[in-house]
Scaffold this active site. Structure first.
Site, PDB file in Angstrom:
ATOM      1  N   TYR A 147      45.786 -78.656 -22.706  1.00  0.00           N
ATOM      2  CA  TYR A 147      45.484 -77.493 -23.535  1.00  0.00           C
ATOM      3  C   TYR A 147      46.778 -76.752 -23.824  1.00  0.00           C
ATOM      4  CZ  TYR A 147      43.432 -72.974 -24.926  1.00  0.00           C
ATOM      5  OH  TYR A 147      43.081 -71.819 -25.608  1.00  0.00           O
ATOM      6  N   ASP A 242      55.286 -78.027 -22.425  1.00  0.00           N
ATOM      7  CA  ASP A 242      54.504 -76.790 -22.445  1.00  0.00           C
ATOM      8  C   ASP A 242      54.447 -76.279 -21.002  1.00  0.00           C
ATOM      9  OD1 ASP A 242      51.136 -75.798 -23.517  1.00  0.00           O
ATOM     10  OD2 ASP A 242      52.743 -74.757 -22.433  1.00  0.00           O
ATOM     11  N   LYS A 270      52.436 -66.534 -19.542  1.00  0.00           N
ATOM     12  CA  LYS A 270      51.952 -66.090 -18.241  1.00  0.00           C
ATOM     13  C   LYS A 270      53.025 -65.391 -17.394  1.00  0.00           C
ATOM     14  CE  LYS A 270      48.480 -69.707 -18.603  1.00  0.00           C
ATOM     15  NZ  LYS A 270      47.149 -69.114 -18.672  1.00  0.00           N
TER      16      LYS A 270
HETATM   17  P1  KE4 Z   1      47.497 -68.195 -24.217  1.00  0.00           P
HETATM   18  O1  KE4 Z   1      47.433 -68.231 -25.728  1.00  0.00           O
HETATM   19  O2  KE4 Z   1      46.105 -68.181 -23.586  1.00  0.00           O
HETATM   20  O3  KE4 Z   1      48.406 -67.103 -23.685  1.00  0.00           O
HETATM   21  O4  KE4 Z   1      48.218 -69.559 -23.733  1.00  0.00           O
HETATM   22  C1  KE4 Z   1      47.699 -70.787 -24.169  1.00  0.00           C
HETATM   23  C2  KE4 Z   1      48.126 -71.878 -23.194  1.00  0.00           C
HETATM   24  C3  KE4 Z   1      49.148 -72.732 -23.566  1.00  0.00           C
HETATM   25  N1  KE4 Z   1      49.572 -73.715 -22.743  1.00  0.00           N
HETATM   26  C4  KE4 Z   1      49.014 -73.885 -21.524  1.00  0.00           C
HETATM   27  C5  KE4 Z   1      49.511 -74.985 -20.637  1.00  0.00           C
HETATM   28  C6  KE4 Z   1      47.966 -73.029 -21.089  1.00  0.00           C
HETATM   29  O5  KE4 Z   1      47.404 -73.227 -19.869  1.00  0.00           O
HETATM   30  C7  KE4 Z   1      47.516 -72.006 -21.934  1.00  0.00           C
HETATM   31  C8  KE4 Z   1      46.379 -71.067 -21.553  1.00  0.00           C
HETATM   32  N2  KE4 Z   1      45.783 -71.293 -20.288  1.00  0.00           N
HETATM   33  C9  KE4 Z   1      44.413 -70.906 -20.163  1.00  0.00           C
HETATM   34  C10 KE4 Z   1      43.961 -71.192 -18.724  1.00  0.00           C
HETATM   35  N3  KE4 Z   1      43.969 -72.571 -18.424  1.00  0.00           N
HETATM   36  C11 KE4 Z   1      44.174 -69.489 -20.534  1.00  0.00           C
HETATM   37  C12 KE4 Z   1      42.874 -68.896 -20.042  1.00  0.00           C
HETATM   38  C13 KE4 Z   1      41.982 -68.548 -21.187  1.00  0.00           C
HETATM   39  O6  KE4 Z   1      41.969 -69.265 -22.207  1.00  0.00           O
HETATM   40  O7  KE4 Z   1      41.248 -67.546 -21.032  1.00  0.00           O
END
Ligand code: KE4
Length: 430
Positions: A147, A242, A270
């Protein structure tokens, strides 16, 4: 109906569903996959999180990764409070932005130049656009179950909430967009070779979570990342790590340092924002020079690098950089947790498989090893749901999805870990 202990959460959830789809601002928070309503959080401090009904939990979600120092770290709060007094956002360059960029470069030398953005999604979306602009190619290769945020082209066979909600890709993404995303299998070298042969000279970049953490945590097989580095270099495609989750979590230099691999671009999120909306992407100066206003790859943002978020990011990295023993400590405590769960759950028979790297881990409810997306599909999601509920009822807050990770912070004490294990022991016998 949930027990009386969630009275306020139930009331707030009812109201929030009136105005917000699913009552939440991010799908996985709705806890639908574990057949529960979400608890509403009032505050958090250190390793603890407190819901609006006064229930206290040991928190292993840690805001999905940012809270590596624990919640409401005093030094971070002090710096944020100081920044807030000077105004929230100016839409003009500030000193803190280059200070944070410099710190990121110090930790990850590949990132000679850095752009600060507001979310991991923005970081990966921008890195993909840059890779296409730099290589003048269209295709992006990703991996099933990985993801990278919710930009159109990356919502193809994605992990995290997409996998949790059991949708193969997202609605609203025209086939025209999705066709430029080709998908291989994580840890499957043949699947990558096949795509590079089929689309020879057309692949702009490979984007990968160096440690997959959105289908649960899956470590790269020995040599897999080196293989990706080699095949992208050979085909003049870019390798994008990523590191939104692994950055500043696996080590000061993230997975690049941990595995000794040099990608072309890195995305961060994060931890780099310390819990505020701040993320970043970056790489060699030559590639980043394609970004506007220097080059013709456009990327912008009203609140990008805003002074409050950069204050939180800088303070978080300062604590990490000045206390490198944090990594050893959280690694040891997470090992204690993983070994304890292993002993509790797998004494008579193998009921769970645990993958762990540093302070990142997953407890998979399957009796087999988990090294691929296919393996993840053997998990018993109802058993995970039962585990989630039992833990939450007993003051342990974990992700409401088998396809997420357990995050341990420097605020998690040995006592927290022991308390957690004694509660899991209560579930273990069931
Ligand atoms: P955000 O757009 O949610 O800040 O980041 C996206 C993203 C990009 N790359 C990786 C490896 C990520 O894990 C994420 C977002 N992680 C999820 C939890 N696995 C966010 C939690 C959510 O969607 O509420």
């Amino acid at each position: 109906m949930q027990s009386g202990k969630y009275k306020k959460s139930e009331k707030y959830f009812e109201i929030s569903q009136k105005y917000i789809p699913g009552g939440v601002n991010s799908p996985v928070r709705a806890a639908r996959a574990v057949h529960r309503d979400p608890v509403f959080i009032k505050s958090a401090s250190g390793s603890k999180i407190f819901d609006v009904d006064g229930n206290e939990y040991i928190d292993y979600v840690c805001s999905w990764g940012p809270a590596i120092l624990g919640h409401a770290h005093p030094y971070v709060l002090k710096k944020v409070k100081k920044a807030i007094k000077k105004g929230l956002s100016f839409g003009a360059p500030t000193k803190k932005e280059y200070i944070l960029a410099e710190m990121i470069n110090e930790a990850m030398p590949v990132m000679e130049q850095v752009r600060l953005v507001n979310s991991g999604t923005e970081a990966t979306m921008s890195a993909i656009r840059l890779a296409r602009g730099y290589t003048n190619r269209d295709l992006i290769l990703k991996f099933t179950g990985c993801y990278h945020g919710h930009s159109d082209g990356l919502l193809v066979k994605a992990g995290s909430g997409v996998l949790t909600e059991a949708i193969s890709s997202s609605g609203g993404v025209p086939d025209d967009y999705a066709k430029n995303t080709i998908v291989a299998e994580f840890n499957d070298i043949d699947s990558v070779n096949a795509l590079f042969e089929k689309y020879h000279g057309k692949i702009a970049a490979v984007i990968v979570e160096p440690v997959a953490a959105n289908m649960g945590v899956i470590l790269p097989d020995k040599g897999f990342l080196e293989f990706l580095r080699e095949i992208t270099r050979k085909n003049s495609a870019l390798l994008i790590f990523d590191e939104v989750i692994t950055g500043f979590r696996l080590a000061k230099g993230g997975a690049c340092e941990y595995f000794g691999i040099e990608p072309d671009l890195i995305t961060l999120g994060k931890i780099v924002g310390g819990g505020m909306p701040l993320a970043a992407y970056g790489g060699k100066k030559e590639i980043m020079s394609y970004i506007s206003p220097l080059g013709d790859v456009y990327q912008a943002g009203t609140l990008s690098g805003n002074p409050v978020a950069t204050a939180a990011g800088i303070a978080t990295l300062e604590v990490l950089f000045e206390n490198p023993d944090i990594y050893k400590r959280i690694d040891e405590n997470t090992k204690l947790l993983a070994d304890g769960i292993e002993n509790i759950m797998n004494t008579k028979e193998k009921r769970v498989h645990i993958n762990r790297i540093g302070s990142l881990m997953s407890v998979f409810f399957t009796s087999q090893d988990v090294k691929s997306y296919k393996d993840v599909l053997t998990c018993d999601l109802d058993k995970y749901a039962g585990y989630y509920s039992f833990l939450r009822e007993n003051g342990i807050y974990i992700a409401p999805s088998q396809f997420e990770a357990v995050f341990v912070s420097d605020a998690h004490s040995i006592e927290d870990i022991k308390n957690t294990l004694s509660i899991i022991a209560g579930f273990g016998g069931k």
